[in-house]
Design an enzyme around this catalytic site. Structure first.
Site, PDB file in Angstrom:
ATOM      1  N   LYS A  22      -3.901   9.827  14.829  1.00 21.24           N
ATOM      2  CA  LYS A  22      -4.740   9.287  13.745  1.00 21.24           C
ATOM      3  C   LYS A  22      -4.796   7.767  13.812  1.00 21.24           C
ATOM      4  O   LYS A  22      -5.877   7.172  13.739  1.00 21.24           O
ATOM      5  CB  LYS A  22      -4.164   9.711  12.384  1.00 21.24           C
ATOM      6  N   CYS A 117      -2.390   5.411   1.509  1.00 23.23           N
ATOM      7  CA  CYS A 117      -1.202   5.901   0.810  1.00 23.23           C
ATOM      8  C   CYS A 117      -0.607   4.817  -0.078  1.00 23.23           C
ATOM      9  O   CYS A 117      -0.608   3.641   0.290  1.00 23.23           O
ATOM     10  CB  CYS A 117      -0.148   6.331   1.823  1.00 23.23           C
ATOM     11  N   ARG A 398      -5.412  14.250   5.591  1.00 21.56           N
ATOM     12  CA  ARG A 398      -5.846  12.951   6.126  1.00 21.56           C
ATOM     13  C   ARG A 398      -5.240  12.701   7.499  1.00 21.56           C
ATOM     14  O   ARG A 398      -5.798  11.937   8.286  1.00 21.56           O
ATOM     15  CB  ARG A 398      -5.437  11.815   5.173  1.00 21.56           C
TER      16      ARG A 398
HETATM   17  N1  EPU Z   1       1.540  -6.866   5.389  1.00 18.09           N
HETATM   18  C1  EPU Z   1       1.344  -8.031   4.673  1.00 18.09           C
HETATM   19  N2  EPU Z   1       0.124  -8.642   4.777  1.00 18.09           N
HETATM   20  C2  EPU Z   1      -0.876  -8.130   5.546  1.00 18.09           C
HETATM   21  C3  EPU Z   1      -0.657  -6.955   6.261  1.00 18.09           C
HETATM   22  C4  EPU Z   1       0.577  -6.329   6.163  1.00 18.09           C
HETATM   23  O1  EPU Z   1       2.219  -8.508   3.975  1.00 18.09           O
HETATM   24  O2  EPU Z   1      -1.962  -8.744   5.587  1.00 18.09           O
HETATM   25  C5  EPU Z   1       2.853  -6.181   5.255  1.00 18.09           C
HETATM   26  C6  EPU Z   1       2.712  -4.818   4.572  1.00 18.09           C
HETATM   27  O3  EPU Z   1       2.708  -4.938   3.182  1.00 18.09           O
HETATM   28  C7  EPU Z   1       3.909  -4.066   5.105  1.00 18.09           C
HETATM   29  C8  EPU Z   1       4.050  -4.635   6.531  1.00 18.09           C
HETATM   30  O4  EPU Z   1       3.334  -5.863   6.548  1.00 18.09           O
HETATM   31  O5  EPU Z   1       5.032  -4.413   4.363  1.00 18.09           O
HETATM   32  C9  EPU Z   1       3.535  -3.740   7.625  1.00 18.09           C
HETATM   33  O6  EPU Z   1       2.191  -3.365   7.364  1.00 18.09           O
HETATM   34  P1  EPU Z   1       1.154  -3.070   8.518  1.00 18.09           P
HETATM   35  O7  EPU Z   1      -0.009  -3.965   8.337  1.00 18.09           O
HETATM   36  O8  EPU Z   1       1.853  -3.062   9.839  1.00 18.09           O
HETATM   37  O9  EPU Z   1       0.726  -1.584   8.182  1.00 18.09           O
HETATM   38  P2  EPU Z   1      -0.716  -0.972   8.142  1.00 18.09           P
HETATM   39  O10 EPU Z   1      -1.535  -1.530   9.247  1.00 18.09           O
HETATM   40  O11 EPU Z   1      -1.236  -1.045   6.754  1.00 18.09           O
HETATM   41  C10 EPU Z   1      -0.130   0.989   9.761  1.00 18.09           C
HETATM   42  C11 EPU Z   1      -0.234   2.482   9.730  1.00 18.09           C
HETATM   43  C12 EPU Z   1       0.794   3.049   8.762  1.00 18.09           C
HETATM   44  C13 EPU Z   1       2.173   2.617   9.233  1.00 18.09           C
HETATM   45  C14 EPU Z   1       2.243   1.086   9.336  1.00 18.09           C
HETATM   46  C15 EPU Z   1       3.552   0.574   9.888  1.00 18.09           C
HETATM   47  C16 EPU Z   1      -2.567   2.873  10.131  1.00 18.09           C
HETATM   48  C17 EPU Z   1      -3.862   3.347   9.602  1.00 18.09           C
HETATM   49  N3  EPU Z   1      -1.568   2.853   9.270  1.00 18.09           N
HETATM   50  O12 EPU Z   1      -0.390   0.541   8.434  1.00 18.09           O
HETATM   51  O13 EPU Z   1       0.680   4.451   8.849  1.00 18.09           O
HETATM   52  O14 EPU Z   1       3.134   3.058   8.312  1.00 18.09           O
HETATM   53  O15 EPU Z   1       1.174   0.612  10.197  1.00 18.09           O
HETATM   54  O16 EPU Z   1       3.800   1.132  11.125  1.00 18.09           O
HETATM   55  O17 EPU Z   1      -2.438   2.567  11.309  1.00 18.09           O
HETATM   56  C18 EPU Z   1       0.637   6.668   8.086  1.00 18.09           C
HETATM   57  O18 EPU Z   1       0.111   6.995   9.164  1.00 18.09           O
HETATM   58  O19 EPU Z   1       1.046   7.527   7.256  1.00 18.09           O
HETATM   59  C19 EPU Z   1       0.788   5.266   7.741  1.00 18.09           C
HETATM   60  C20 EPU Z   1       1.036   4.835   6.516  1.00 18.09           C
END
Ligand code: EPU
Length: 417
Positions: A22, A117, A398
């Site tokens: 995904k 989520c 999802r």
């Molecule tokens: N963060 C910030 N500012 C930003 C972006 C992120 O402070 O602008 C913080 C977040 O709040 C968090 C950390 O950085 O504390 C990591 O967030 P990240 O941006 O890496 O996560 P994401 O891109 O929102 C993706 C996956 C998640 C997975 C995380 C961490 C997707 C669609 N989602 O989320 O997957 O948990 O990376 O590996 O790729 C899931 O598949 O169930 C899921 C939640």
């Protein structure tokens, strides 16, 4: 309201093929916007989030179809809009990675804040700051982002946190930008490498994914390509955690064992015998699971936050104490309250959860509060005494393709009604 009914107590056995990832396919579908030709994305799982991406692409004026099972064809040549309606934005977190791609392609983008989520606050400040550094003008008003950029310009970007989404957004914005972009402290997840491979397949010049520095040389024109997305490491982790809990003998095919090193070593500590070779993983467990010690979630290649709830389900029945420390998200223990209803012994204080293994879990009515937490409740249900009725399935749908069928293939007593 539909629910999955699980009668626990059966060990899992048999073989299943791991679905496409995904978290790879969603940014890759956003990347098709950069392409001037037809793209076919293979090994594409049948998920609600993929449907949402297809609806976003269509809304932007692209052709996007599931012409055959497991493949989505996209032709973005006709893209003539740059706005994503709030209803679509709110359906998933990945809607935000369309920002870099739309801005790069159209010079303008209007989006609201994304959904996804509920894991505590999920800011997008790093995405916005990086795009501003590349020359975008971004105005935030009433929950919407109004963005403009004549042509984005490459630069050096230092991410404060190795954010997966921010790394992807910058890669997408940079692929057609003027000059070279270097992303320092980039996320190193396997899905970043998959995005790099797709961008290079359409004619991009991206290097370094998998390390903490990703370099993108902007290209004026990107063409079409076919690309097969990598296997979903978290779906594989879900099934490995399930065998660790229920016992049995399961073979996963089409997997990428190397992406799962930390999960495999934790489950091996619990007593699950895991062997792998090529694209196969075999998990065998014939004794009660043991405590897994202390598990801290970390950015890749550390233990993935997405596997925390799944491994916690196995820890609920493990002999001894397993301690979890959630370092990525502020509030990712939504599943704990539901596991307690099933008889688990878990204490949460801030970002730490202490799990004391119990002799039995009991089936009851539980509700998924997020994607991985929901899958963890199903895993717990497989080993619970009696019937578990799991609702809140939109979360699970999802990210898991026909989840109950996968479990049924492995001999579980599961049905959706
Ligand atoms: N963060 C910030 N500012 C930003 C972006 C992120 O402070 O602008 C913080 C977040 O709040 C968090 C950390 O950085 O504390 C990591 O967030 P990240 O941006 O890496 O996560 P994401 O891109 O929102 C993706 C996956 C998640 C997975 C995380 C961490 C997707 C669609 N989602 O989320 O997957 O948990 O990376 O590996 O790729 C899931 O598949 O169930 C899921 C939640």
């Amino acid at each position: 309201m539909s629910a999955i009914y699980i009668t626990g107590g059966k060990p899992l056995s048999g073989s299943v093929r791991v679905q496409g990832a995904k978290n790879s396919v969603l940014p890759i579908l956003a990347a098709t916007l950069l392409s001037g030709g037809p793209c076919v994305i293979r090994n594409c799982p049948d998920l609600l989030d993929v449907d949402t991406s297809v609806r976003i692409l269509r809304r932007l004026g692209c052709r996007a179809d599931r012409e055959e099972p497991g493949a989505v064809s996209v032709n973005a040549a006709g893209m003539d809009r740059f706005e994503i309606p709030e209803t679509l934005m709110r359906e998933m977190r990945s809607s935000v990675v369309f920002l870099g791609a739309i801005l790069s392609r159209a010079g303008e983008a209007v989006l609201s804040y994304p959904g996804g989520c509920d894991l505590g606050p999920r800011p997008i400040d790093l995405h916005i700051a990086a795009l501003r550094q590349m020359g975008a003008e971004i105005r935030e008003e009433g929950g919407f982002l109004y963005c403009k950029a004549q042509r984005l310009t490459g630069c050096d970007i230092h991410l404060g946190t190795p954010s997966v989404g921010a790394t992807e957004n910058v890669m997408l914005a940079a692929a057609r930008a003027r000059g070279t972009t270097r992303i320092y402290n980039a996320a190193r997840e396997p899905e970043i490498e998959d995005l790099q491979n797709f961008l290079n397949a359409i004619g991009g010049r991206v290097a370094g994914a998998g390390s903490s520095t990703v370099t993108v040389e902007g290209a004026r024109h990107l063409g079409g390509a076919e690309h097969a997305v990598i296997a979903d490491r978290i779906v594989a982790a879900t099934l490995l955690a399930a065998v660790t809990l229920t016992g049995g003998d399961v073979r996963l095919t089409g997997a990428r064992p190397g992406d799962l090193d930390t999960v495999i070593s934790v489950l091996a500590k619990a007593g699950c015998g895991i062997t792998s070779g090529g694209t196969e993983i075999r998990a065998k467990r014939d004794r009660a699971p043991r405590s897994m010690g202390r598990i801290c979630t970390m950015p890749h290649p550390g233990f993935p936050t997405d596997a925390q709830a799944l491994v916690m389900a196995a820890a609920c029945r493990a002999e001894g104490v397993t301690m979890f420390s959630e370092r990525i998200f502020e509030s990712r223990y939504g599943h704990v309250g539901e596991l307690l209803r099933m008889g688990a012994d878990i204490q949460v204080e801030g970002r730490v959860a202490v799990v004391r293994g119990v002799a039995k879990l009991y089936g009851t009515r539980v509700c998924a509060t997020d994607l991985r937490g929901g899958a963890a409740l199903a895993v717990a249900g497989l080993a619970a005494e009696g019937e578990t009725v799991l609702s809140g399935l939109t979360h699970i749908d999802r990210g898991y393709e026909r989840f109950e069928d996968t479990l049924k293939t492995l001999g579980a007593d599961v049905k959706r009604m």
